[in-house]
Write an enzyme that holds these catalytic residues in place. Structure first.
Site, short mmCIF file in Angstrom:
data_model
loop_
_atom_site.label_atom_id
_atom_site.label_comp_id
_atom_site.label_asym_id
_atom_site.label_seq_id
_atom_site.Cartn_x
_atom_site.Cartn_y
_atom_site.Cartn_z
N PHE A 26 0.81 -1.23 0.00
CA PHE A 26 0.00 0.00 0.00
C PHE A 26 0.85 1.28 0.00
O PHE A 26 0.38 2.35 0.39
CB PHE A 26 -0.97 0.03 1.20
CG PHE A 26 -1.71 -1.26 1.41
CD1 PHE A 26 -2.67 -1.68 0.50
CD2 PHE A 26 -1.42 -2.06 2.50
CE1 PHE A 26 -3.33 -2.88 0.68
CE2 PHE A 26 -2.08 -3.27 2.70
CZ PHE A 26 -3.04 -3.68 1.78
N GLY A 28 2.29 2.47 -2.80
CA GLY A 28 2.20 3.10 -4.12
C GLY A 28 3.33 2.71 -5.08
O GLY A 28 3.61 3.45 -6.02
N THR A 30 3.55 0.22 -7.35
CA THR A 30 3.12 -0.07 -8.72
C THR A 30 2.66 1.21 -9.43
O THR A 30 2.95 1.39 -10.61
CB THR A 30 1.99 -1.12 -8.71
OG1 THR A 30 2.49 -2.30 -8.07
CG2 THR A 30 1.58 -1.49 -10.13
N GLU A 96 6.39 -6.61 -8.67
CA GLU A 96 6.38 -7.69 -7.65
C GLU A 96 7.68 -8.49 -7.70
O GLU A 96 7.69 -9.72 -7.62
CB GLU A 96 5.17 -8.62 -7.85
CG GLU A 96 3.82 -7.91 -7.78
CD GLU A 96 3.40 -7.50 -6.38
OE1 GLU A 96 4.14 -7.79 -5.42
OE2 GLU A 96 2.34 -6.86 -6.26
N ALA A 97 8.80 -7.77 -7.80
CA ALA A 97 10.10 -8.40 -8.01
C ALA A 97 10.52 -9.30 -6.86
O ALA A 97 11.32 -10.22 -7.04
CB ALA A 97 11.17 -7.33 -8.23
N GLN A 98 9.93 -9.09 -5.67
CA GLN A 98 10.32 -9.93 -4.52
C GLN A 98 9.98 -11.39 -4.72
O GLN A 98 10.57 -12.26 -4.10
CB GLN A 98 9.65 -9.41 -3.23
CG GLN A 98 8.17 -9.72 -3.08
CD GLN A 98 7.26 -8.77 -3.83
OE1 GLN A 98 7.72 -7.78 -4.41
NE2 GLN A 98 5.96 -9.03 -3.82
N CYS A 184 3.87 1.65 11.07
CA CYS A 184 5.19 2.26 11.30
C CYS A 184 5.98 1.36 12.25
O CYS A 184 5.49 0.38 12.76
CB CYS A 184 5.02 3.67 11.89
SG CYS A 184 4.47 3.66 13.60
N CYS A 187 4.34 1.04 15.81
CA CYS A 187 3.07 0.31 15.88
C CYS A 187 3.23 -1.14 15.39
O CYS A 187 2.44 -2.00 15.75
CB CYS A 187 1.99 1.03 15.06
SG CYS A 187 1.66 2.68 15.69
#
Ligand code: ZN
Length: 190
Positions: A26, A28, A30, A96-98, A184, A187
Site C-alpha cells: 500500500f 504506491g 506499482t 512484484e520483483a520480490q 510504522c 506500531c
C-alpha cells in the site's frame, strides 16, 4: 531534478540503468512504476513489462495496481525469461520483483549493460521485517533506489512494515486489505 529523471536523460544518450522502487504494501510502488513507464511511452521508447507467475491476485495479462489503473504485462515463471524481450526494447518494467528467483539481479545487470533502462518495483521486506527475495541484492546494484511509505493505520505516521493480520507464518501469503495493514516501526511492535 530527481535522480531517476537524470537517468532517464542519460538513457536517451545510450546508457542502460537499474532503478528500484521499494516499500511496504500500500505504499504506491506499482503506481510509481506505471508513472515512469507512461512517461517512457510518451517519449516513444519501446516498453516491455514483466511480473512473476506467483502473483495471481489479478488478471493474467495486466499489470494492476491497487487503484485499478493497468498496463498490460507478461507473466513469467522465472527471472531468466525476462532476458528475451524483443530486440528493440528500450525500457523493461518488472513488478512484484520480490517473488522472482535469485537470478533476477544478474538478469537486470545484463539488460542494463546492453543499454536497457530497467525499472523494478517490489516489497523490500516480508511481513516479519526481513529483506524479501532478490530485493536487497537488486537495491545494492541499482543506480537509484526510491523507498516509498504507506500510512500507518494505527497512528498515521509513515509506514514501512506490512503487518500481517492473519495467523499464517509462510513468507508468501497473497492478499490485500483482509490480510495486511501498513504500520510504522513503533506500531509494528505493538
Ligand atoms: Zn504507527
Amino acid at each position: 531534478m530527481q535522480v531517476h529523471e537524470e537517468i532517464f536523460k542519460r538513457r536517451s544518450e545510450g546508457g542502460g540503468s537499474i532503478e528500484i522502487i521499494c516499500g511496504s504494501m500500500f505504499s504506491g510502488k506499482t503506481e510509481e512504476l506505471m508513472r515512469r513507464l507512461k512517461r517512457a511511452r510518451i517519449a516513444r521508447l519501446s516498453i516491455e513489462i514483466f511480473s512473476p507467475k506467483a502473483d495471481t491476485r489479478y488478471s493474467e495479462n495486466a499489470l494492476v495496481s491497487h487503484n485499478a489503473n493497468s498496463i498490460s504485462s507478461m507473466q513469467v515463471s522465472k527471472a531468466s525469461a525476462i532476458l528475451a524481450p524483443g530486440n528493440q526494447v528500450q525500457v523493461v518494467g518488472i513488478d512484484e520483483a520480490q517473488f522472482f528467483d535469485d537470478e533476477l539481479p544478474a538478469i537486470c545487470n545484463a539488460l542494463a549493460n546492453n543499454g536497457v533502462r530497467v525499472i523494478v518495483a517490489g516489497l523490500d521486506m516480508d511481513f516479519q521485517g526481513n529483506p524479501f527475495g532478490p530485493m536487497p541484492a537488486l537495491m545494492a546494484i541499482a543506480e537509484s533506489v526510491t523507498k516509498l511509505h504507506a500510512v500507518c493505520v494505527v497512528c498515521g505516521n509513515p509506514a514501512l512494515y506490512s503487518y500481517r493480520l492473519v495467523n499464517n507464518n509462510g513468507q508468501i501469503l497473497l492478499g490485500e486489505k483482509e490480510s495486511y495493514e501498513p504500520r510504522c516501526r513503533l506500531c509494528y511492535g505493538l
